[in-house]
Write a protein that holds these residues in place. Structure first.
Motif, mmCIF file in Angstrom:
data_model
loop_
_atom_site.group_PDB
_atom_site.id
_atom_site.type_symbol
_atom_site.label_atom_id
_atom_site.label_comp_id
_atom_site.label_asym_id
_atom_site.label_seq_id
_atom_site.Cartn_x
_atom_site.Cartn_y
_atom_site.Cartn_z
ATOM 1 N N PHE A 1 0.859 -1.176 0.000
ATOM 2 C CA PHE A 1 0.000 0.000 0.000
ATOM 3 C C PHE A 1 0.903 1.236 0.000
ATOM 4 N N THR A 2 0.656 2.150 -0.899
ATOM 5 C CA THR A 2 1.469 3.357 -0.989
ATOM 6 C C THR A 2 1.053 4.369 0.075
ATOM 7 N N VAL A 3 2.053 4.973 0.711
ATOM 8 C CA VAL A 3 1.840 6.071 1.655
ATOM 9 C C VAL A 3 2.312 7.346 0.976
ATOM 10 N N THR A 4 1.396 8.290 0.776
ATOM 11 C CA THR A 4 1.766 9.488 0.033
ATOM 12 C C THR A 4 0.996 10.711 0.515
ATOM 13 N N THR A 5 1.621 11.877 0.330
ATOM 14 C CA THR A 5 0.925 13.144 0.571
ATOM 15 C C THR A 5 0.677 13.878 -0.740
ATOM 16 N N LEU A 6 1.039 13.238 -1.862
ATOM 17 C CA LEU A 6 0.794 13.859 -3.163
ATOM 18 C C LEU A 6 -0.705 13.953 -3.408
ATOM 19 N N ALA A 7 -1.108 15.002 -4.077
ATOM 20 C CA ALA A 7 -2.534 15.212 -4.346
ATOM 21 C C ALA A 7 -3.059 14.123 -5.262
ATOM 22 N N ALA A 8 -4.328 13.788 -5.062
ATOM 23 C CA ALA A 8 -4.977 12.815 -5.931
ATOM 24 C C ALA A 8 -4.966 13.335 -7.370
ATOM 25 N N GLY A 9 -4.864 12.391 -8.292
ATOM 26 C CA GLY A 9 -4.890 12.779 -9.702
ATOM 27 C C GLY A 9 -3.543 13.184 -10.246
ATOM 28 N N SER B 1 9.840 11.921 -5.763
ATOM 29 C CA SER B 1 10.896 12.769 -5.207
ATOM 30 C C SER B 1 10.297 14.032 -4.587
ATOM 31 N N ARG B 2 9.056 14.363 -4.988
ATOM 32 C CA ARG B 2 8.362 15.520 -4.427
ATOM 33 C C ARG B 2 7.464 15.121 -3.250
ATOM 34 N N ASP B 3 7.461 13.826 -2.915
ATOM 35 C CA ASP B 3 6.572 13.337 -1.859
ATOM 36 C C ASP B 3 7.206 13.564 -0.481
ATOM 37 N N PHE B 4 6.461 13.245 0.554
ATOM 38 C CA PHE B 4 6.855 13.523 1.944
ATOM 39 C C PHE B 4 8.235 12.960 2.280
ATOM 40 N N PHE B 5 8.496 11.705 1.877
ATOM 41 C CA PHE B 5 9.772 11.070 2.216
ATOM 42 C C PHE B 5 10.813 11.211 1.104
ATOM 43 N N GLY B 6 10.443 11.885 0.021
ATOM 44 C CA GLY B 6 11.379 12.075 -1.075
ATOM 45 C C GLY B 6 11.583 10.848 -1.932
ATOM 46 N N ARG B 7 10.818 9.822 -1.706
ATOM 47 C CA ARG B 7 10.892 8.584 -2.482
ATOM 48 C C ARG B 7 9.617 7.793 -2.237
ATOM 49 N N HIS B 8 9.407 6.741 -2.985
ATOM 50 C CA HIS B 8 8.200 5.937 -2.811
ATOM 51 C C HIS B 8 8.242 5.221 -1.459
ATOM 52 N N ALA B 9 7.150 5.315 -0.709
ATOM 53 C CA ALA B 9 7.044 4.660 0.600
ATOM 54 C C ALA B 9 5.719 3.910 0.673
ATOM 55 N N GLY B 10 5.690 2.889 1.511
ATOM 56 C CA GLY B 10 4.470 2.094 1.654
ATOM 57 C C GLY B 10 4.335 1.514 3.038
ATOM 58 N N LEU B 11 3.205 0.874 3.267
ATOM 59 C CA LEU B 11 2.996 0.157 4.524
ATOM 60 C C LEU B 11 3.761 -1.159 4.465
ATOM 61 N N THR B 12 4.387 -1.534 5.548
ATOM 62 C CA THR B 12 5.290 -2.683 5.556
ATOM 63 C C THR B 12 4.573 -4.004 5.272
ATOM 64 N N VAL B 13 5.241 -4.866 4.514
ATOM 65 C CA VAL B 13 4.767 -6.236 4.324
ATOM 66 C C VAL B 13 5.476 -7.186 5.290
ATOM 67 N N SER B 14 6.536 -6.691 5.929
ATOM 68 C CA SER B 14 7.293 -7.505 6.877
ATOM 69 C C SER B 14 8.303 -6.619 7.597
ATOM 70 N N GLY B 15 8.564 -6.943 8.850
ATOM 71 C CA GLY B 15 9.587 -6.226 9.597
ATOM 72 C C GLY B 15 10.940 -6.896 9.541
ATOM 73 N N GLN B 16 11.071 -7.919 8.690
ATOM 74 C CA GLN B 16 12.272 -8.752 8.700
ATOM 75 C C GLN B 16 13.569 -7.994 8.432
ATOM 76 N N LEU B 17 13.599 -7.209 7.368
ATOM 77 C CA LEU B 17 14.865 -6.568 6.991
ATOM 78 C C LEU B 17 15.372 -5.663 8.100
ATOM 79 N N GLN B 18 14.460 -4.918 8.717
ATOM 80 C CA GLN B 18 14.868 -4.040 9.821
ATOM 81 C C GLN B 18 15.197 -4.846 11.081
#
Length: 447
Positions: free
Chosen positions: A163-171, A179-196
């Motif tokens: 699931f994408t987490v974004t503050t970009l306007a709809a449309g 790169s213009r989004d809140f985190f400066g890159r594509h971010a999403g809700l985690t599918v797993s905490g394994q890597l961290q």
């Protein structure tokens, strides 16, 4: 020893009311157990006539009275009311839980009220016992709990079902400029905490994370949820064999705790959901957890004489029908399947000698199929880089993960246990949406 008479004040919700002549018998529940408390209301109770109009199923009451031995069968005690206060009324014409039995499908339409039923109330108590037992197990084994991020820029499984987490306007289009989004890159809700979790395993040796995970998979089956909980331990200085031992010990520990602490709840599921449930759980204390390699499992399926919906061949991803045959019919108990083809598994799993398979393991259990999935992690930098490149991953984006192999890399392993599947296994519930308190699935997000 006979119970002593005592004055008592209790609060709860009215489950049922039965009138018999000049008396009423109320069944009161506060949700702490399956057992209700019977309240005896006699005609002499002050204000009884007025109360009768308000003593409806679902109403919240406070009752003061004398706790006495009960002459009725099936209960030791009853409360003889001396004062009743209506804390919250329930309109008998509109309250939807009037009948004693409702279908689970109907109860999903009133998620905010279904916890007041016996079955879903018992699920909540069982989740609580299992959750606490999981923490006890890991704490007693020297693990520390770490809280991994819910918002992440890393797709652990590489399947793109985030699931994408974004503050970009709809449309903003089908190819937004993250790169213009809140985190400066594509971010999403985690599918797993394994890597961290691996980060802290490689500084604290034994860690675990237990939290919500999310999959944007458009699947409306009885086995899938869009939001679910995962238990994920990670262990440094550990190989595949040690990984399996921890998974086995964990399952034995939590089911043993459940048998001791939730006897009445399990008896309810035994009567109405899965005959033989208690025996199945009790067996785990002594039952052997069998083991097959993936190749051995494929051979067993090919020799079974079964006409499976999905034809069997080496290199295929095992389906639920294959998993259930292997653990329910062939082995008749828990089964680890190990050493899957590398092409079927994510980049982080350690390549076996020959580089055809990986040091992966899945634990299959009767009635569910896969309950736990894990692996020994690839600790060799060159091999990990090669697998990530083959998977099309941006090595620069995962530079932090590769650093774990550059600086003090060690053999390490871990697994993920789907908490709702564990609840299903321990209750016999057929649909995973009854194993979570607030189910989220395609088109459905109640409450």
């Amino acid at each position: 020893m006979e119970p002593q008479e005592q004055m008592l004040e209790v609060s709860g919700w009215l489950r049922t009311r039965r009138d018999s002549g000049s008396r009423s018998f109320l069944e009161l529940s506060d949700g702490s157990s399956l057992q209700n408390l019977q309240v005896l209301v006699e005609d002499s109770l002050e204000g009884r006539q007025t109360l009768q109009r308000q003593l409806n199923t679902g109403a919240a009451l406070r009752v003061r009275g004398r706790l006495l031995p009960s002459p009725a069968k099936g209960q030791r005690l009853e409360l003889r009311a001396e004062a009743i206060t209506i804390l919250g009324e329930a309109d008998s014409a509109s309250y939807p839980l009037q009948k004693k039995r409702h279908s689970f499908e109907f109860l999903r339409t009133i998620t905010h009220l279904r916890s007041r039923t016996n079955a879903l109330g018992a699920v909540a108590r069982i989740r609580n016992t299992l959750s606490f037992a999981i923490h006890r197990f890991f704490q007693e084994q020297g693990f520390i709990q770490v809280h991994t991020p819910i918002i992440t820029t890393s797709d652990c499984e590489g399947a793109g079902e985030m699931f994408t987490v974004t503050t970009l306007a709809a449309g903003t289009g089908t190819d937004p400029d993250y790169s213009r989004d809140f985190f400066g890159r594509h971010a999403g809700l985690t599918v797993s905490g394994q890597l961290q979790a691996e980060v802290y395993a490689l500084s604290h040796s034994r860690v675990y994370t237990f939290g919500p995970t999310f999959r944007a998979e458009n699947s409306n089956t009885t086995r899938h949820l869009a939001e679910f909980w995962m238990v994920e331990p990670e262990m440094a200085f550990c190989d595949l064999e040690g990984n399996m031992r921890v998974a086995e010990d964990l399952l034995r520990f939590v089911t043993s705790a459940l048998l001791k602490e939730n006897e009445a709840d399990l008896a309810l599921f035994e009567r109405h959901i899965e005959q033989g449930l208690v025996h199945k759980l009790s067996q785990l204390e002594t039952q052997e957890f069998r083991r097959l390699t993936y190749s051995e499992a494929i051979s067993a399926l090919e020799q079974s004489g079964r006409n499976f919906t999905f034809p069997v061949h080496w290199g295929m991803d095992l389906q639920a029908e294959h998993e259930r045959y292997l653990c329910e019919e062939l082995m008749q108990g828990p089964l680890f399947i190990t050493n899957y083809p590398a092409a079927l598994k994510p980049f982080y799993m350690r390549l076996d000698e020959g580089e055809k398979t990986v040091a992966a393991m899945d634990l299959l259990v009767p009635g569910i199929g896969e309950l736990i999935g894990g692996s020994q992690r690839e600790e060799r930098l060159d091999l990990l880089q090669a697998r990530m490149q083959a998977a099309g991953l941006d090595l620069a984006q995962y530079g932090w993960y590769l650093d774990l192999r550059r600086y003090g890399s060690v053999p390490h392993a871990g697994f993920g246990l789907g908490f709702e599947r564990l609840v299903q296994f321990c209750t016999g519930m057929q649909n995973i949406r009854e194993a979570i308190l607030f189910p989220r699935s395609p088109g459905q997000a109640p409450c």
